[in-house]
Motif scaffolding. Sequence first.
Motif, mmCIF file in Angstrom:
data_model
loop_
_atom_site.group_PDB
_atom_site.id
_atom_site.type_symbol
_atom_site.label_atom_id
_atom_site.label_comp_id
_atom_site.label_asym_id
_atom_site.label_seq_id
_atom_site.Cartn_x
_atom_site.Cartn_y
_atom_site.Cartn_z
ATOM 1 N N ILE A 150 30.025 5.087 57.758
ATOM 2 C CA ILE A 150 30.968 6.148 57.387
ATOM 3 C C ILE A 150 30.187 7.318 56.796
ATOM 4 O O ILE A 150 29.063 7.135 56.328
ATOM 5 N N SER A 181 19.234 2.585 54.383
ATOM 6 C CA SER A 181 20.651 2.948 54.257
ATOM 7 C C SER A 181 21.525 1.692 54.282
ATOM 8 O O SER A 181 22.501 1.587 53.537
ATOM 9 N N TYR A 182 21.166 0.720 55.126
ATOM 10 C CA TYR A 182 21.898 -0.557 55.195
ATOM 11 C C TYR A 182 21.779 -1.311 53.875
ATOM 12 O O TYR A 182 22.734 -1.896 53.379
ATOM 13 N N LEU A 183 20.577 -1.271 53.279
ATOM 14 C CA LEU A 183 20.333 -2.007 52.040
ATOM 15 C C LEU A 183 20.837 -1.257 50.802
ATOM 16 O O LEU A 183 20.913 -1.843 49.721
ATOM 17 N N GLY A 184 21.180 0.001 50.987
ATOM 18 C CA GLY A 184 21.674 0.792 49.861
ATOM 19 C C GLY A 184 20.574 1.147 48.877
ATOM 20 O O GLY A 184 20.806 1.256 47.679
ATOM 21 N N ALA A 204 29.663 4.760 48.667
ATOM 22 C CA ALA A 204 30.379 5.679 49.557
ATOM 23 C C ALA A 204 31.624 6.260 48.903
ATOM 24 O O ALA A 204 32.115 7.299 49.323
ATOM 25 N N TYR A 205 32.171 5.562 47.904
ATOM 26 C CA TYR A 205 33.421 6.037 47.303
ATOM 27 C C TYR A 205 33.229 6.592 45.896
ATOM 28 O O TYR A 205 34.207 6.940 45.249
ATOM 29 N N ASP A 252 30.558 10.027 53.831
ATOM 30 C CA ASP A 252 31.410 10.238 52.653
ATOM 31 C C ASP A 252 31.729 11.726 52.443
ATOM 32 O O ASP A 252 31.294 12.581 53.221
ATOM 33 N N LYS A 253 32.494 11.981 51.384
ATOM 34 C CA LYS A 253 32.972 13.352 51.105
ATOM 35 C C LYS A 253 31.842 14.360 50.963
ATOM 36 O O LYS A 253 32.014 15.544 51.201
ATOM 37 N N ARG A 254 30.661 13.860 50.481
ATOM 38 C CA ARG A 254 29.531 14.777 50.274
ATOM 39 C C ARG A 254 28.656 14.892 51.517
ATOM 40 O O ARG A 254 27.590 15.482 51.496
ATOM 41 N N HIS A 261 26.655 6.205 55.197
ATOM 42 C CA HIS A 261 26.494 4.850 54.652
ATOM 43 C C HIS A 261 26.628 3.847 55.804
ATOM 44 O O HIS A 261 27.618 3.856 56.527
ATOM 45 N N THR A 262 25.623 3.001 55.955
ATOM 46 C CA THR A 262 25.577 2.076 57.091
ATOM 47 C C THR A 262 26.314 0.781 56.786
ATOM 48 O O THR A 262 25.960 0.063 55.852
ATOM 49 N N LEU A 263 27.309 0.489 57.591
ATOM 50 C CA LEU A 263 28.077 -0.748 57.407
ATOM 51 C C LEU A 263 27.395 -1.916 58.121
ATOM 52 O O LEU A 263 27.263 -2.997 57.568
ATOM 53 N N LEU A 293 30.002 -0.601 47.296
ATOM 54 C CA LEU A 293 28.738 -0.952 46.644
ATOM 55 C C LEU A 293 27.595 -0.050 47.114
ATOM 56 O O LEU A 293 26.622 0.165 46.396
ATOM 57 N N LEU A 294 27.718 0.477 48.324
ATOM 58 C CA LEU A 294 26.700 1.408 48.828
ATOM 59 C C LEU A 294 26.873 2.796 48.210
ATOM 60 O O LEU A 294 26.045 3.681 48.415
ATOM 61 N N ILE A 335 31.688 -3.429 50.645
ATOM 62 C CA ILE A 335 30.300 -3.094 50.994
ATOM 63 C C ILE A 335 30.082 -1.588 50.876
ATOM 64 O O ILE A 335 29.132 -1.131 50.248
ATOM 65 N N LEU A 336 31.011 -0.812 51.448
ATOM 66 C CA LEU A 336 30.878 0.645 51.398
ATOM 67 C C LEU A 336 30.950 1.144 49.958
ATOM 68 O O LEU A 336 30.225 2.059 49.570
ATOM 69 N N PHE A 389 35.802 3.293 60.086
ATOM 70 C CA PHE A 389 34.404 3.708 60.206
ATOM 71 C C PHE A 389 34.108 4.221 61.615
ATOM 72 O O PHE A 389 34.928 4.070 62.525
#
Lengths: 197, 197
Positions: free
Chosen positions: A60, A173-176, B146-147, A62-64, A68-70, B143-144, B140-141, A93
Motif C-alpha cells: 500500500i 520494506s518487507y521487514l519494516g 502505514a497508518y 500511505d498518506k505521505r 509499505h510491502t505486504l 506495524l510497518l 502487518i501494515l 492493497f
Amino acid sequence: MKDIFKSYLNTNYRITDDTAEIIFSLLTPKKIKRGTILLKQGEYHPYIFFVTSGCLRSYIIDKRGKTHTLGFAPEKWWLGDHFSLLRKEPAMFSIDAVEDTELLMADQYFFEKMPAIYDGFHGQCLRHLAKHTRIMEKRILSLLGAYGDEQYVNFMMTYPELTLRLRQSMIASYLGISRESLSRIRSKLAQHRSSAG
Amino acid sequence: MKDIFKSYLNTNYRITDDTAEIIFSLLTPKKIKRGTILLKQGEYHPYIFFVTSGCLRSYIIDKRGKTHTLGFAPEKWWLGDHFSLLRKEPAMFSIDAVEDTELLMADQYFFEKMPAIYDGFHGQCLRHLAKHTRIMEKRILSLLGAYGDEQYVNFMMTYPELTLRLRQSMIASYLGISRESLSRIRSKLAQHRSSAG
C-alpha cells in the motif's frame, strides 16, 4: 505456463491430468512486464493470481506517499485480495510485478465452478489459507520484535528463492527496517556463518 | 453459554434450532479463571476455542523472556492455532485467559463431522479465515507504520469491546509500542475529539 501449473497441481493435490486440463481452462493466462500494476488499492478487481514465473508484490502507499510491502508471490504462489473478492469490496492493497511475470488469473466463476470439478477444493483452500495465516502470524511476531535479528532468517525461510533476486530496499520494506539495518543484519549473519563454518 | 452460541449461529449462518443443538453437542464447554493457560507454545493441543464470555489472548514468550501479543478473542470470537491443528504439529504460540472466561472447545472430530451436518461449513470457514486474514493484513501494515497514529484506531475498530476492558500494557504489547507512546496517542486522540466536537 501450463506445465508449471500442472506440476503444481500434481505435487500438491494429486489431481489427474484430465482434471488438471479442465482446471487450467478456467484460468486466464497473462504475461506482464516488470512494474505493471495488476490491482490498485481502492478499486474492485475480482481476481486472484497464480504466478508461473517471475514475482508479484502486494503493497500500500500511505498518506505521505510511502510504500509499505505486504507480501511477495514468486513462482507457484497465489496472491490476491481474498477478502475483497468474497465481499465484492474495493481492494485494500495494490499488486504489481517486481519482475517480468507470467501468471494465471482466477475469477469468481473459477471459485464457483471448482467444488464440482474437484471434490476436495474447499478443504484444500482451507489448508492453503491456514498456511498463509501461519506466514502472517510469524510476520506479525517478527515485526513486534519477537525474533530479533532472526526476522531476516524468517524472510529467507518464507521466500528462499527471493533472497538473492529482490533489491535490498524491497526486502527492507518487507521487514519494516531501514536498508542500513538490513545491511548490518546481513553482515552479522555472514560473520556468524563464516565463524561457524 | 448455549444461548450465546446459538445466537451467534443464527446471526451468522442461518442455521435451524435443531442443527444448532447438534453442533453444540459436538463442542466441550469449559469455564476458566483469568490467567489460566489453555495452550502452550511448543505443545500439541488439538483444539480451537469459541469464547462465549470473557477474553482469551494468544502470545509468545521470546528467548529473553519478553511477551509478544499476537491477538485477542473476546465474546463470539474463535481462537486457536489452525495450522498446528491441521498439520498435527506443536503450537507456535500460547493462549491464556485475560479475564474469567467461558468457552467451547472444538476438536478434530468437530471439524470432520461438521461438513455432513451443515452443508456450507467449509465455505463459511473460508469466509471466516478471509476475515481473519484481513485483520492480520491490517495489523502487518499498521506495524510497518502505514497508518501512523491510526494504529490505535485500527485496534479499536478490530476490538471495540476491548478498548476499555484491557490493561493499557496489553494494548501496547499488541501494538508493539511502549505504554508511554500509547498514552501519547490516546491523549492526542482525546484532544482531537474534543476539538472536533
